[in-house]
Write a protein that holds these residues in place. Structure first.
Motif, PDB file in Angstrom:
ATOM      1  N   UNK A  62      -8.710 -21.147 -15.998  1.00 46.74           N
ATOM      2  CA  UNK A  62      -9.961 -20.451 -15.559  1.00 46.74           C
ATOM      3  C   UNK A  62     -10.111 -19.334 -16.586  1.00 46.74           C
ATOM      4  N   UNK A  63     -11.395 -19.305 -17.385  1.00 45.06           N
ATOM      5  CA  UNK A  63     -11.525 -18.142 -18.008  1.00 45.06           C
ATOM      6  C   UNK A  63     -12.138 -16.997 -17.279  1.00 45.06           C
ATOM      7  N   UNK A  64     -12.568 -17.242 -15.912  1.00 42.85           N
ATOM      8  CA  UNK A  64     -13.243 -16.191 -15.195  1.00 42.85           C
ATOM      9  C   UNK A  64     -12.685 -15.024 -15.561  1.00 42.85           C
ATOM     10  N   UNK A  65     -13.455 -13.761 -15.863  1.00 42.55           N
ATOM     11  CA  UNK A  65     -12.826 -12.329 -16.044  1.00 42.55           C
ATOM     12  C   UNK A  65     -12.242 -12.418 -17.438  1.00 42.55           C
ATOM     13  N   UNK A  66     -12.029 -13.503 -18.109  1.00 40.95           N
ATOM     14  CA  UNK A  66     -11.743 -13.190 -19.566  1.00 40.95           C
ATOM     15  C   UNK A  66     -12.479 -13.795 -20.477  1.00 40.95           C
ATOM     16  N   UNK A  68     -14.524 -12.392 -22.571  1.00 44.55           N
ATOM     17  CA  UNK A  68     -14.788 -11.774 -23.741  1.00 44.55           C
ATOM     18  C   UNK A  68     -13.624 -12.256 -24.855  1.00 44.55           C
ATOM     19  N   UNK A  69     -12.746 -12.850 -24.365  1.00 42.21           N
ATOM     20  CA  UNK A  69     -11.465 -13.232 -25.174  1.00 42.21           C
ATOM     21  C   UNK A  69     -11.573 -14.443 -26.020  1.00 42.21           C
ATOM     22  N   UNK A  70     -12.706 -15.226 -25.739  1.00 42.90           N
ATOM     23  CA  UNK A  70     -12.982 -16.433 -26.434  1.00 42.90           C
ATOM     24  C   UNK A  70     -14.307 -16.267 -27.433  1.00 42.90           C
ATOM     25  N   UNK A  71     -14.133 -17.016 -28.771  1.00 38.58           N
ATOM     26  CA  UNK A  71     -15.237 -16.607 -29.583  1.00 38.58           C
ATOM     27  C   UNK A  71     -15.295 -18.159 -30.456  1.00 38.58           C
ATOM     28  N   UNK A  76     -13.447 -21.932 -31.099  1.00 36.10           N
ATOM     29  CA  UNK A  76     -14.238 -23.107 -30.993  1.00 36.10           C
ATOM     30  C   UNK A  76     -15.464 -23.121 -30.026  1.00 36.10           C
ATOM     31  N   UNK A  77     -15.386 -22.187 -29.293  1.00 31.09           N
ATOM     32  CA  UNK A  77     -16.306 -22.108 -28.073  1.00 31.09           C
ATOM     33  C   UNK A  77     -16.265 -20.535 -27.430  1.00 31.09           C
ATOM     34  N   UNK A  78     -17.636 -20.365 -26.997  1.00 32.69           N
ATOM     35  CA  UNK A  78     -17.732 -18.738 -26.458  1.00 32.69           C
ATOM     36  C   UNK A  78     -18.765 -18.982 -25.317  1.00 32.69           C
ATOM     37  N   UNK A 194     -12.976 -27.240 -22.087  1.00 32.07           N
ATOM     38  CA  UNK A 194     -13.109 -27.083 -23.501  1.00 32.07           C
ATOM     39  C   UNK A 194     -11.684 -26.646 -24.146  1.00 32.07           C
ATOM     40  N   UNK A 195     -11.288 -27.389 -25.127  1.00 32.48           N
ATOM     41  CA  UNK A 195     -10.157 -27.391 -25.861  1.00 32.48           C
ATOM     42  C   UNK A 195      -9.865 -26.272 -26.893  1.00 32.48           C
TER      43      UNK A 195
END
Length: 290
Positions: A62-66, A68-71, A76-78, A194-195
């Motif tokens: 789960x990226x919830x709360x994080x 901003x760490x992805x671009x 490959x996703x944001x 998302x991979x």
């Protein structure tokens, strides 16, 4: 491909999911090209497709709360916060007149692209047990690990859609981005996995699949299982939260992500009485020059 990505550490309140993803497996002759016929009768004796499934257990983090760490260029996703003036997505003309313009400005703002060409969209609505969303309204979520276009198919799109401008633009950076947004409610059922590009081995993992239509051919990537893959999603993603998914990038240097696999998946802990998933995705070509 050398991968040096540390396993993610869950943050408080995150909901990681143990799920099953459908990876690529050939049906029949494994040396035959992967294919599917769409709205087209295959030649006599040839099956409609030769795509099997390799079901693998994975953890979708789960990226919830994080967020901003992805671009786009790293993973490959944001994830981007963006409220739309459109809410129902039932009027095709309004989608093209209002939502396309919003999406074009958003993509320019996030990526720095000078020119954006949106060339299609797909609405997905999955019928609930009460039948409240007819299955005829849009297509259902795709529960198969894939990438929307191959490298060659992305270049072909530029030539098809840009005409005389294509040769000039092909000399610049080109990206193909899928902009994915929930409709009406947060996503509870069949969220989007998302991979992380950094955990993908493009040489081994990507399998071109040719699609035969009555008037053209296209191609996507199916994906072989690889134990190095890391998967992410955004729990209870809301309509004002969009996911940008990179399907192609002509930039090959500096470790830049060129694409990312994705797939809908089952979260079996979701209560059945939650609303069924509705979403819209649109695909756009992005250019660094006008």
């Amino acid at each position: 491909m050398t991968v040096d990505v540390l396993p993610p550490s869950p943050a408080p309140g995150q909901h990681d999911v143990s799920a099953t993803l459908n990876y690529h497996a050939p049906l029949g002759d494994p040396t035959e090209e992967a294919y599917r016929y769409i709205y087209l009768t295959p030649p006599p004796g040839k099956p409609e497709h030769n795509l099997g499934e390799d079901q693998r257990p994975v953890v979708v983090h789960d990226a919830r709360g994080r967020e901003d760490e992805f671009s786009l260029d790293k993973n490959g996703f944001q994830f981007v916060r963006h409220a739309s003036a459109e809410a129902e997505f039932v009027d095709e003309e309004r989608i093209k007149e209002v939502y396309y313009k919003e999406a074009e400005e958003l993509l320019k703002s996030v990526t720095g692209a000078k020119r954006v060409l949106i060339f299609d969209h797909t609405i997905r609505r999955h019928a609930g047990k009460d039948g409240s969303i007819p299955r005829t309204e849009g297509r259902g979520p795709v529960e198969r690990v894939h990438i929307d276009q191959t490298y060659e198919a992305s270049i072909k799109r530029v030539n098809q859609l840009l005409g005389a401008d294509a040769p000039r633009l092909l000399g610049t950076r080109i990206r193909l981005i899928n902009l994915w947004r929930p409709i009406a409610n947060p996503v509870y059922h069949r969220p989007l996995a998302l991979g992380d590009w950094r955990t993908l081995d493009p040489t081994h993992d990507l399998v071109p699949v040719t699609y035969y239509y009555p008037d053209r051919t296209g191609a996507t990537f199916s994906v072989r299982w690889n134990p190095a893959h890391q998967w992410w999603y955004l729990s209870e993603q809301r309509p004002d939260e969009v996911t940008l998914i990179k399907c192609f990038d002509s930039r090959e240097e500096d470790g830049c992500a060129r694409l990312t696999p994705h797939s809908a998946f089952w979260d079996r802990t979701t209560p059945q009485d939650k609303p069924s998933r509705q979403s819209i995705e649109l695909r756009a070509l992005l250019f660094d020059e006008e």
